[in-house]
Design a protein around this motif. Structure first.
Motif, PDB file in Angstrom:
ATOM      1  N   ALA A  33      -8.409  42.766  -9.622  1.00 55.13           N
ATOM      2  CA  ALA A  33      -9.279  43.948  -9.656  1.00 55.13           C
ATOM      3  C   ALA A  33      -8.662  45.129  -8.922  1.00 55.13           C
ATOM      4  CB  ALA A  33     -10.643  43.609  -9.064  1.00 55.13           C
ATOM      5  N   ARG A  34      -7.891  44.836  -7.887  1.00 56.17           N
ATOM      6  CA  ARG A  34      -7.305  45.902  -7.062  1.00 56.17           C
ATOM      7  C   ARG A  34      -5.926  45.478  -6.597  1.00 56.17           C
ATOM      8  NH1 ARG A  34     -12.264  44.737  -6.079  1.00 56.17           N
ATOM      9  NH2 ARG A  34     -13.878  46.318  -6.463  1.00 56.17           N
ATOM     10  N   ARG A  35      -5.149  46.456  -6.188  1.00 51.62           N
ATOM     11  CA  ARG A  35      -3.805  46.175  -5.712  1.00 51.62           C
ATOM     12  C   ARG A  35      -3.486  47.043  -4.500  1.00 51.62           C
ATOM     13  NH1 ARG A  35      -0.337  43.528  -9.394  1.00 51.62           N
ATOM     14  NH2 ARG A  35      -1.351  43.038 -11.378  1.00 51.62           N
ATOM     15  N   GLY A  36      -2.466  46.608  -3.766  1.00 50.84           N
ATOM     16  CA  GLY A  36      -1.939  47.411  -2.683  1.00 50.84           C
ATOM     17  C   GLY A  36      -2.964  47.804  -1.641  1.00 50.84           C
ATOM     18  N   MET A  37      -2.858  49.039  -1.175  1.00 52.42           N
ATOM     19  CA  MET A  37      -3.725  49.533  -0.119  1.00 52.42           C
ATOM     20  C   MET A  37      -5.188  49.561  -0.542  1.00 52.42           C
ATOM     21  SD  MET A  37      -2.975  52.878   2.259  1.00 52.42           S
ATOM     22  CE  MET A  37      -1.203  52.559   2.205  1.00 52.42           C
ATOM     23  N   ASP A  38      -5.438  49.742  -1.846  1.00 51.38           N
ATOM     24  CA  ASP A  38      -6.816  49.729  -2.338  1.00 51.38           C
ATOM     25  C   ASP A  38      -7.461  48.364  -2.122  1.00 51.38           C
ATOM     26  OD1 ASP A  38      -6.672  52.349  -3.150  1.00 51.38           O
ATOM     27  OD2 ASP A  38      -6.202  51.875  -5.245  1.00 51.38           O
ATOM     28  N   ALA A  39      -6.690  47.296  -2.331  1.00 48.41           N
ATOM     29  CA  ALA A  39      -7.218  45.951  -2.112  1.00 48.41           C
ATOM     30  C   ALA A  39      -7.549  45.724  -0.643  1.00 48.41           C
ATOM     31  CB  ALA A  39      -6.210  44.908  -2.596  1.00 48.41           C
ATOM     32  N   VAL A  40      -6.696  46.244   0.230  1.00 45.02           N
ATOM     33  CA  VAL A  40      -6.935  46.091   1.671  1.00 45.02           C
ATOM     34  C   VAL A  40      -8.169  46.877   2.088  1.00 45.02           C
ATOM     35  CG1 VAL A  40      -5.968  46.431   3.970  1.00 45.02           C
ATOM     36  CG2 VAL A  40      -4.472  45.734   2.088  1.00 45.02           C
ATOM     37  N   ALA A  41      -8.291  48.108   1.622  1.00 45.95           N
ATOM     38  CA  ALA A  41      -9.447  48.930   1.973  1.00 45.95           C
ATOM     39  C   ALA A  41     -10.740  48.296   1.466  1.00 45.95           C
ATOM     40  CB  ALA A  41      -9.281  50.338   1.389  1.00 45.95           C
ATOM     41  N   HIS A  42     -10.698  47.725   0.267  1.00 47.46           N
ATOM     42  CA  HIS A  42     -11.882  47.055  -0.283  1.00 47.46           C
ATOM     43  C   HIS A  42     -12.251  45.838   0.567  1.00 47.46           C
ATOM     44  CE1 HIS A  42     -14.117  44.304  -3.003  1.00 47.46           C
ATOM     45  NE2 HIS A  42     -14.676  45.429  -3.422  1.00 47.46           N
ATOM     46  N   ALA A  43     -11.249  45.076   0.986  1.00 52.59           N
ATOM     47  CA  ALA A  43     -11.526  43.906   1.823  1.00 52.59           C
ATOM     48  C   ALA A  43     -12.175  44.318   3.144  1.00 52.59           C
ATOM     49  CB  ALA A  43     -10.231  43.136   2.076  1.00 52.59           C
ATOM     50  N   LEU A  44     -11.684  45.387   3.747  1.00 53.01           N
ATOM     51  CA  LEU A  44     -12.238  45.859   5.009  1.00 53.01           C
ATOM     52  C   LEU A  44     -13.661  46.398   4.838  1.00 53.01           C
ATOM     53  CD1 LEU A  44      -9.019  47.545   6.370  1.00 53.01           C
ATOM     54  CD2 LEU A  44     -10.317  45.765   7.585  1.00 53.01           C
ATOM     55  N   ALA A  45     -13.944  46.943   3.672  1.00 51.02           N
ATOM     56  CA  ALA A  45     -15.294  47.434   3.403  1.00 51.02           C
ATOM     57  C   ALA A  45     -16.255  46.310   3.028  1.00 51.02           C
ATOM     58  CB  ALA A  45     -15.253  48.479   2.281  1.00 51.02           C
ATOM     59  N   ASN A  46     -15.705  45.147   2.677  1.00 48.75           N
ATOM     60  CA  ASN A  46     -16.512  43.998   2.252  1.00 48.75           C
ATOM     61  C   ASN A  46     -16.029  42.735   2.963  1.00 48.75           C
ATOM     62  OD1 ASN A  46     -18.132  45.112  -0.299  1.00 48.75           O
ATOM     63  ND2 ASN A  46     -16.054  45.941  -0.374  1.00 48.75           N
ATOM     64  N   PRO A  47     -16.174  42.674   4.279  1.00 49.86           N
ATOM     65  CA  PRO A  47     -15.631  41.545   5.038  1.00 49.86           C
ATOM     66  C   PRO A  47     -16.362  40.239   4.748  1.00 49.86           C
ATOM     67  CG  PRO A  47     -16.985  42.930   6.440  1.00 49.86           C
ATOM     68  CD  PRO A  47     -16.854  43.653   5.134  1.00 49.86           C
ATOM     69  N   ILE A  48     -15.689  39.156   5.045  1.00 47.37           N
ATOM     70  CA  ILE A  48     -16.224  37.810   4.811  1.00 47.37           C
ATOM     71  C   ILE A  48     -16.515  37.156   6.158  1.00 47.37           C
ATOM     72  CG2 ILE A  48     -15.714  35.527   3.845  1.00 47.37           C
ATOM     73  CD1 ILE A  48     -13.782  36.994   1.895  1.00 47.37           C
ATOM     74  N   GLY A  49     -17.763  36.773   6.363  1.00 49.41           N
ATOM     75  CA  GLY A  49     -18.148  36.034   7.566  1.00 49.41           C
ATOM     76  C   GLY A  49     -18.183  36.853   8.832  1.00 49.41           C
ATOM     77  N   ALA A  50     -18.171  38.174   8.715  1.00 49.95           N
ATOM     78  CA  ALA A  50     -18.165  39.041   9.902  1.00 49.95           C
ATOM     79  C   ALA A  50     -18.653  40.422   9.505  1.00 49.95           C
ATOM     80  CB  ALA A  50     -16.755  39.135  10.493  1.00 49.95           C
ATOM     81  N   PRO A  51     -19.154  41.206  10.467  1.00 48.53           N
ATOM     82  CA  PRO A  51     -19.501  42.593  10.170  1.00 48.53           C
ATOM     83  C   PRO A  51     -18.238  43.399   9.877  1.00 48.53           C
ATOM     84  CG  PRO A  51     -20.477  41.855  12.254  1.00 48.53           C
ATOM     85  CD  PRO A  51     -19.455  40.833  11.855  1.00 48.53           C
ATOM     86  N   ARG A  52     -18.434  44.591   9.432  1.00 47.07           N
ATOM     87  CA  ARG A  52     -17.309  45.484   9.195  1.00 47.07           C
ATOM     88  C   ARG A  52     -16.570  45.736  10.508  1.00 47.07           C
ATOM     89  NH1 ARG A  52     -17.227  50.509   4.960  1.00 47.07           N
ATOM     90  NH2 ARG A  52     -15.075  51.170   5.375  1.00 47.07           N
ATOM     91  N   LEU A  53     -15.240  45.879  10.443  1.00 51.80           N
ATOM     92  CA  LEU A  53     -14.421  46.027  11.643  1.00 51.80           C
ATOM     93  C   LEU A  53     -14.899  47.191  12.501  1.00 51.80           C
ATOM     94  CD1 LEU A  53     -11.993  45.242  13.391  1.00 51.80           C
ATOM     95  CD2 LEU A  53     -10.535  46.553  11.834  1.00 51.80           C
ATOM     96  N   ARG A  54     -15.235  48.312  11.889  1.00 53.01           N
ATOM     97  CA  ARG A  54     -15.657  49.493  12.648  1.00 53.01           C
ATOM     98  C   ARG A  54     -16.969  49.248  13.400  1.00 53.01           C
ATOM     99  NH1 ARG A  54     -16.580  54.012   8.113  1.00 53.01           N
ATOM    100  NH2 ARG A  54     -14.463  53.280   7.587  1.00 53.01           N
ATOM    101  N   ASP A  55     -17.735  48.240  12.947  1.00 54.41           N
ATOM    102  CA  ASP A  55     -18.992  47.902  13.605  1.00 54.41           C
ATOM    103  C   ASP A  55     -18.841  46.747  14.592  1.00 54.41           C
ATOM    104  OD1 ASP A  55     -20.349  49.818  12.039  1.00 54.41           O
ATOM    105  OD2 ASP A  55     -20.537  48.378  10.391  1.00 54.41           O
ATOM    106  N   THR A  56     -17.627  46.244  14.726  1.00 51.37           N
ATOM    107  CA  THR A  56     -17.378  45.070  15.565  1.00 51.37           C
ATOM    108  C   THR A  56     -16.650  45.415  16.848  1.00 51.37           C
ATOM    109  OG1 THR A  56     -17.212  43.721  13.558  1.00 51.37           O
ATOM    110  CG2 THR A  56     -16.347  42.764  15.582  1.00 51.37           C
ATOM    111  N   VAL A  57     -15.693  46.293  16.769  1.00 48.16           N
ATOM    112  CA  VAL A  57     -14.820  46.568  17.905  1.00 48.16           C
ATOM    113  C   VAL A  57     -15.468  47.578  18.851  1.00 48.16           C
ATOM    114  CG1 VAL A  57     -13.558  48.370  16.644  1.00 48.16           C
ATOM    115  CG2 VAL A  57     -12.461  47.197  18.560  1.00 48.16           C
TER     116      VAL A  57
END
Length: 416
Positions: A33-57
């Motif tokens: 569905a996605r590649r490269g930096m887009d795939a990473v950004a999507h993963a960070l916006a849709n984390p698994i088993g944890a809140p979003r990184l910006r809401d965690t740190v």
């Protein structure tokens, strides 16, 4: 037909009769569905088993981002910018962030290598350092007796993020996840204690549950504390096609399942001849790294068959201990016996090669001196085509062939 195999920055070609070819093992057809930096950004916006990184740190805390060294294919320069954006969105100041290259047992980087690995933006914005096995903090011991001694820049950080790519690993099951901590930023003694368990039949590629090495890695990660991971799955050309972010276990397992969809490869039977490559640079820079493709190829070759290992190995063997074990051994089998009594990091790769030699011949196409190659129990060949032609003469016109142009990534699954 003609097949191509990555070889350093170039290729080796082999012309062979199509009738002899059982299969060419490349990735399964998966619609990414996605590649490269887009795939990473999507993963960070849709984390698994944890809140979003910006809401965690906590923005007042120090952050260590552990990423891969130059021997690994992870394109950190694509993964790090979205991670930094998340941290900045949380209010973390640049001076609180350190990128740590997980060297494991590998050499240190030059400053230019660091810049190339992380990209110009990251190198300019935050501190980037190598892990230091000589400056570690003892955090505990696993049930298997592995000391959790972690490089100080990671151990003393308030928040730890582990990056990595997920691929099959010949005794840890899969790379990625907590492997950035153990062995990534651990001491040589810790790595040796963990890797000693490679002799277990359960320590094999594609296995997580019941794998003593993977379980020990994850226990070490838990003792150290891993607050977040961002892992990528790469295609044969080392491009990101999927990414996961979030909990160290839940996100990692999702990534492993995606890798299985791409690279677990059922085969009709084991072949007389297996042609295998790591896919070229940087993964075939030395025999220490090229061995990963060999270990997957062992699942595709029949007893008494031949593996043609294609890797430039322009840096030679890649490890002093690896070289000592190979050059000092009176026989290949002696290394199998030795590793059961005395685990030595580097020696374990030599023993892994010897274990393959117990069942099959290995022809090596490389840039290493032919006499030296013979001295380490492998048969040197000038080219992949020469090696193939000679193997066909040994096994006859009806010889069966399996090709693995990205051998470190594809895991053959023969019928039981």
């Amino acid at each position: 037909m003609i097949l191509e195999f990555g070889y350093g920055t170039g290729v080796q070609t082999v012309e062979l009769p199509e009738k002899n070819l059982l299969d060419v093992l490349t990735s399964n057809p998966v619609a990414h569905a996605r590649r490269g930096m887009d795939a990473v950004a999507h993963a960070l916006a849709n984390p698994i088993g944890a809140p979003r990184l910006r809401d965690t740190v906590d923005p007042s805390k120090t952050v260590a981002i552990v990423t891969s060294d130059i021997s690994r294919p992870l394109p950190s320069y694509e993964v790090l910018p979205p991670v930094l954006d998340e941290l900045y969105a949380a209010g973390v100041p640049r001076e609180n962030i350190t990128v740590v290259f997980a060297l494991g047992s590998h050499r240190h980087h030059t400053e230019e290598e660091k810049r190339k690995l992380v990209g110009e933006r990251c190198f300019r914005e935050v501190r980037c350092v190598d892990s230091d096995p000589d400056d570690c903090v003892h955090l505990g011991t696993t049930r298997a007796g592995t000391p959790v001694d972690i490089t100080r820049s990671v151990a003393e950080a308030d928040f730890r993020i582990c990056l990595g790519n997920i691929e099959f690993h010949y005794f840890a099951g899969y790379s990625g996840g907590a492997k950035a901590i153990m062995p990534g930023v651990s001491t040589h003694d810790a790595i040796q204690t963990n890797h000693r368990m490679m002799v277990s039949p359960q320590a094999c590629a594609g296995r997580l549950e019941g794998n003593p090495i993977r379980e020990d890695i994850e226990e070490a990660g838990a003792i150290c504390g891993i607050d977040y991971i961002v892992n990528a799955v790469l295609d044969e050309h080392k491009n990101i096609v999927y990414a996961v972010a979030g909990d160290v276990t839940a996100a990692h397992r999702d990534g492993c399942a995606y890798l299985d969809r791409m690279y677990r490869k059922p085969i009709p039977k084991r072949a007389d001849i297996v042609l295998v490559s790591q896919g070229g640079a940087p993964k075939d820079a030395n025999l220490y790294q090229t061995q990963k493709a060999l270990d997957n190829a062992k699942y595709a070759v029949r007893d008494g068959g031949t593996i043609i290992l294609i890797g430039a190995c322009q840096e030679g063997l890649g490890s002093a201990a690896f070289q000592r074990w190979l050059t000092e051994a009176p026989t290949a089998h002696s290394m199998v016996s030795r590793i059961q009594q005395e685990f030595v990091l580097g020696g374990h790769k030599a023993a892994a090669i010897a274990m393959v030699l117990e069942h099959a011949s290995i022809d090596l196409v490389s840039e290493m001196d032919p006499d030296f190659v013979r001295s380490i129990f492998l048969t040197p060949r000038k080219s992949a085509q020469e090696a193939f032609d000679l193997a066909m003469k040994r096994y006859g016109d009806d010889a069966t062939v399996i090709a693995m142009p990205y051998g470190g990534a594809t895991l053959p699954m023969a019928p039981n």
